[in-house]
Design an enzyme around this catalytic site. Structure first.
Site: not given
Lengths: 290, 290
Positions: B92-93
């Site tokens: 998901a960074k």
């Protein structure tokens, strides 16, 4: 919304207030708790009460994601409810390899009708390009953020190529230092333009904000950190406001949680109006100065 | 899943394959197009076919977000469908100021039942802490990524305090350079432990991977970039695999899109099995070496 339209909004209203809808389901007034759509109802009441006193709304996606699918429903309803006159920001801090960033750009620019999305720069050019490719949409890259952690990496001194070259020639030579956040903004400004690129610069850094304004006279800055985080609107404005505006100053908690009872929307309106009035004065001041 | 359990999985199966479910609705086999739940049906078939040949699945959230609310439904169904024996990563960074990162941590660790989430480091310590606070959950911080853009900022040389001090004393002095990604990993390793922190290190950087393994012998690395991005499994493994594993090598497109017809799941299984067999051999090699 393109740059000219955004400037018209800001100049027309002498206002550069962005209201952050960091709507936390656990902080809603009690009388809303029973509603199936409590978050959207809260946002709707806040938007109705404050839209005459701001030019932009910023949705912090984290608060909606944390509610699961119901949260994304509330996010979608909220984006659709914000008037077309207002600049709509997805504060999502996304960024990944090219094919993945393209999916994030699609999410916020096509699936949901945002004008802008915040992007984290760590993965470099190909992580930002897919956002910049959309016409009349905006990429808001993290420059110097408002939190304590901005010291950890953003304010590291980086060695530039010209610096290495000069060091070879003249050992011990001293010259201007460049911080990582300055390098990030310099590179990003080469990849985007003032028509599609803004920077996040925290309100808690008024001194640096002034330097950044000198380096980027044309770019809009999204400035978080006024209100609960302690930044001063007057300092920020004197550092970086110009006759076209060039700023969107975000206030979240100090406005949306101004009141906790049934009159929460009126309480939010009172605070938004105070910011509006102060911005009007600061805008006059900036216009006279330029 | 805690570190000991993860090591047991990896050692028991002599396998460190993570399959990336970057499921793009536009790339699904035609016979699935009519289904209301096409994405979940695709993922389910891929998981059924490949689970004996991998130890982990990674969901790239961007591809699900880009489908709107239906995408989040498919994501939730998919996470719930992955067997408890398999390590579940939300790619998901994310990363934001503390109160916002706390919402992201809640999203991926509580609302959805992931073991780990990938986090971008640009905003520093307080943006990472809320993820690290969860017991038996993992924060996977971007170190050196697999894409071209990793050169732009991650590979900048940063000036360290000791370096400034030495330069004052001995102009022209040369000493070890530190890159931003090394500084990021050094700081992060101080905030987390090998029990709750991993690093993303791209498979396209085998040489640096070897250096990073020397610096962090205990940490797991999540390694993307094998397959469509061109990284070599053998090079990666010889650089960083040890007797406890210490690696999760991700392959996405090369497995899930191995076939495009009705037999797509069997085609995916064939490729996953090839990786599994190659990993078995490389694991033997690493165990003998240590």
């Amino acid at each position: 919304m393109n740059r000219q339209e955004l400037i018209q909004q800001v100049k027309g209203k002498k206002n550069y207030l962005c209201i952050g809808l960091d709507t936390d389901i656990n902080k809603l007034p009690k009388h809303l708790h029973a509603s199936e759509q409590a978050v959207f109802e809260f946002n709707k009441a806040i938007i109705d009460a404050t839209k005459d006193f701001c030019v932009s709304y910023k949705i912090n996606t984290a608060f909606y994601e944390a509610m699961g699918i119901k949260g994304w429903e509330a996010l979608e309803q909220t984006v659709d409810y914000i008037p077309a006159t207002h600049f709509k920001i997805a504060d999502a801090k996304r960024g990944d390899i090219g094919n993945t960033s393209a999916q994030y750009a699609k999410t916020f620019f096509e699936v949901y009708n945002f004008d802008a999305v915040t992007v984290a720069p760590y993965m470099g050019e190909d992580s930002v390009r897919p956002f910049l490719e959309y016409e009349n949409k905006w990429t808001i890259v993290l420059g110097l953020t408002s939190n304590k952690g901005s010291e950890d990496f953003q304010q590291l001194v980086v060695r530039t190529e010209s610096e290495e070259f000069l060091s070879e020639l003249t050992p011990g030579h001293h010259h201007k230092q460049q911080y990582l956040y300055e390098k990030v903004m310099q590179q990003m400004a080469g990849w985007g333009t003032p028509e599609n690129l803004m920077f996040v610069v925290g309100a808690t850094k008024a001194e640096q904000l002034q330097q950044i304004r000198k380096a980027y006279p044309e770019h809009f800055f999204l400035v978080p950190g006024v209100g609960s985080q302690g930044g001063s609107l007057a300092e920020v404005s004197r550092a970086a406001l110009h006759a076209d505006g060039g700023l969107l100053v975000n206030v979240s908690r100090a406005i949306i949680y101004a009141g906790t009872g049934e009159r929460f929307a009126e309480d939010a309106k009172t605070i938004a109006e105070q910011y509006h009035d102060e911005m009007n004065s600061l805008f006059e001041e900036a216009s006279l100065a330029s």
